[in-house]
Scaffold this motif. Structure first.
Motif, PDB file in Angstrom:
ATOM      1  N   UNK A   1      60.061  64.277 134.903  1.00  0.00           N
ATOM      2  CA  UNK A   1      60.998  63.360 135.567  1.00  0.00           C
ATOM      3  C   UNK A   1      60.745  63.458 137.072  1.00  0.00           C
ATOM      4  N   UNK A   2      60.630  62.307 137.739  1.00  0.00           N
ATOM      5  CA  UNK A   2      60.345  62.304 139.177  1.00  0.00           C
ATOM      6  C   UNK A   2      61.387  61.469 139.929  1.00  0.00           C
ATOM      7  N   UNK A   3      61.065  61.083 141.151  1.00  0.00           N
ATOM      8  CA  UNK A   3      61.946  60.279 142.000  1.00  0.00           C
ATOM      9  C   UNK A   3      63.285  60.984 142.218  1.00  0.00           C
TER      10      UNK A   3
ATOM     11  N   UNK B   1      58.552  68.782 146.381  1.00  0.00           N
ATOM     12  CA  UNK B   1      58.351  68.378 144.986  1.00  0.00           C
ATOM     13  C   UNK B   1      56.867  68.486 144.615  1.00  0.00           C
ATOM     14  N   UNK B   2      56.617  68.519 143.291  1.00  0.00           N
ATOM     15  CA  UNK B   2      55.224  68.519 142.831  1.00  0.00           C
ATOM     16  C   UNK B   2      54.643  67.127 143.045  1.00  0.00           C
ATOM     17  N   UNK B   3      53.373  67.082 143.422  1.00  0.00           N
ATOM     18  CA  UNK B   3      52.680  65.792 143.546  1.00  0.00           C
ATOM     19  C   UNK B   3      52.419  65.284 142.129  1.00  0.00           C
ATOM     20  N   UNK B   4      52.891  64.095 141.812  1.00  0.00           N
ATOM     21  CA  UNK B   4      52.676  63.553 140.464  1.00  0.00           C
ATOM     22  C   UNK B   4      52.119  62.135 140.586  1.00  0.00           C
ATOM     23  N   UNK B   5      51.565  61.655 139.482  1.00  0.00           N
ATOM     24  CA  UNK B   5      51.113  60.261 139.445  1.00  0.00           C
ATOM     25  C   UNK B   5      52.221  59.480 138.736  1.00  0.00           C
ATOM     26  N   UNK B   6      52.913  58.648 139.508  1.00  0.00           N
ATOM     27  CA  UNK B   6      54.084  57.939 138.961  1.00  0.00           C
ATOM     28  C   UNK B   6      53.653  56.816 137.999  1.00  0.00           C
ATOM     29  N   UNK B   7      54.289  56.764 136.831  1.00  0.00           N
ATOM     30  CA  UNK B   7      54.070  55.624 135.919  1.00  0.00           C
ATOM     31  C   UNK B   7      54.747  54.402 136.559  1.00  0.00           C
ATOM     32  N   UNK B   8      54.080  53.237 136.555  1.00  0.00           N
ATOM     33  CA  UNK B   8      54.699  52.065 137.208  1.00  0.00           C
ATOM     34  C   UNK B   8      55.767  51.411 136.320  1.00  0.00           C
ATOM     35  N   UNK B   9      56.671  52.257 135.842  1.00  0.00           N
ATOM     36  CA  UNK B   9      57.701  51.798 134.893  1.00  0.00           C
ATOM     37  C   UNK B   9      59.046  52.361 135.350  1.00  0.00           C
TER      38      UNK B   9
ATOM     39  N   UNK C   1      60.773  68.553 135.518  1.00  0.00           N
ATOM     40  CA  UNK C   1      60.937  67.589 136.607  1.00  0.00           C
ATOM     41  C   UNK C   1      59.921  67.900 137.717  1.00  0.00           C
ATOM     42  N   UNK C   2      59.894  67.028 138.719  1.00  0.00           N
ATOM     43  CA  UNK C   2      58.953  67.257 139.840  1.00  0.00           C
ATOM     44  C   UNK C   2      59.541  68.211 140.876  1.00  0.00           C
TER      45      UNK C   2
ATOM     46  N   UNK D   1      71.754  54.441 134.259  1.00  0.00           N
ATOM     47  CA  UNK D   1      70.946  55.030 135.335  1.00  0.00           C
ATOM     48  C   UNK D   1      69.477  54.673 135.141  1.00  0.00           C
ATOM     49  N   UNK D   2      68.738  54.865 136.237  1.00  0.00           N
ATOM     50  CA  UNK D   2      67.294  54.580 136.221  1.00  0.00           C
ATOM     51  C   UNK D   2      66.522  55.877 136.445  1.00  0.00           C
ATOM     52  N   UNK D   3      65.489  56.080 135.660  1.00  0.00           N
ATOM     53  CA  UNK D   3      64.622  57.243 135.843  1.00  0.00           C
ATOM     54  C   UNK D   3      63.206  56.763 136.130  1.00  0.00           C
TER      55      UNK D   3
END
Ligand code: C5P
Length: 239
Positions: free
Chosen positions: A189-191, A81-89, A68-69, A176-178
């Motif tokens: 896993x982020x957010x 949290x870790x800086x991540x590039x979020x998938x637009x999904x 996870x982030x 749930x939404x991930x």
């Protein structure tokens, strides 16, 4: 760690840069929105519940081999949290019929599914996060085949881990939404994972203990969020 500029303010969170370019600080707000921002309210303490609960669940996931982030909790509303590039999904997992699935297909809420469902939505507030599928994801290059297979595999694993955890504290995990991100080439896993992003029903009474209390004007929203936090801290059953 030093909190620097605000990078982004979302509906429920603010994100800040830090003195480390690989990490961000998330600050959870009490602001609640629904129906794509058309309905708004303040739920006192919501930010604290979501921060604590997300962090706790990310720790459970990490212990079970899901990356996870999450790095660490900084205060009752702030986490590193870790800086991540979020998938637009937006990745939705469903165990029981509810919400938009019940509406779209004319099915009764509460019907347990013969097998869990994975759904993808294109992350766009302006468009209301429309439903898409694998073909759209590849055609629009939202993720590669390898990344999407990893995302789907992780989403189902997260579901199994969370279902086991919530069953132990008397809660049915309905859906749930991930969100996922890329961190040094790895899918994580982020957010957040909280009553804002999950449907939680009491296993016995089927009382709703999540954001549907706000969306549907059921009352006692704050109490429901606090009840989820209370169950988390009182029970020591961790997978
Ligand atoms: O509204 P719908 O039934 O599609 O929501 C499925 C699940 O995803 C619910 O748990 C809801 O809280 C979550 N969700 C979310 N953010 C969105 C859409 C759905 O957290 N933008």
């Amino acid at each position: 760690m030093e909190k620097r500029d605000m990078l982004y303010e979302g509906k429920a969170k603010k994100v800040f840069t830090t003195d480390n370019s690989d990490t961000l600080i998330i600050e959870y707000k009490d602001q609640a929105t629904a129906f794509n921002g058309r309905k708004r309210a303040i739920i006192p303490g919501k930010g604290i519940v979501n921060n604590r609960m997300s962090n706790f669940l990310f720790e459970v996931l990490e212990r079970n081999g899901i990356e996870t982030h999450y790095i660490k909790e900084l205060s009752e509303r702030e986490s590193c949290v870790k800086k991540v590039k979020i998938f637009p999904i937006e990745v939705i997992v469903r165990n029981v019929v509810a919400g938009s699935m019940a509406q779209r297909l004319g099915l009764e809420e509460g019907t347990r599914l013969k097998q869990r469902i994975l759904e993808y939505c294109y992350k766009s507030d302006a468009l209301g996060d429309p439903l898409i599928n694998e073909y759209y994801i590849y055609a629009l290059e939202l993720a590669t085949k390898q990344q999407l297979e990893k995302i789907a595999d992780m989403a189902f694993k997260v579901n199994s881990i969370l279902v086991e955890y919530f069953t132990n504290i008397g809660v049915d995990l309905i859906d749930f939404k991930l969100e996922f991100g890329l961190c040094n080439g790895r899918v994580v896993v982020a957010d957040e994972i909280s009553p804002d992003t999950c449907r939680f029903w009491d296993s016995v009474t089927k009382e709703k203990l999540d954001k549907d209390r706000f969306r549907r004007d059921l009352g006692n929203t704050q109490e429901a969020y606090l009840e989820m936090l209370r169950r988390r801290t009182e029970e020591n059953i961790m997978p």
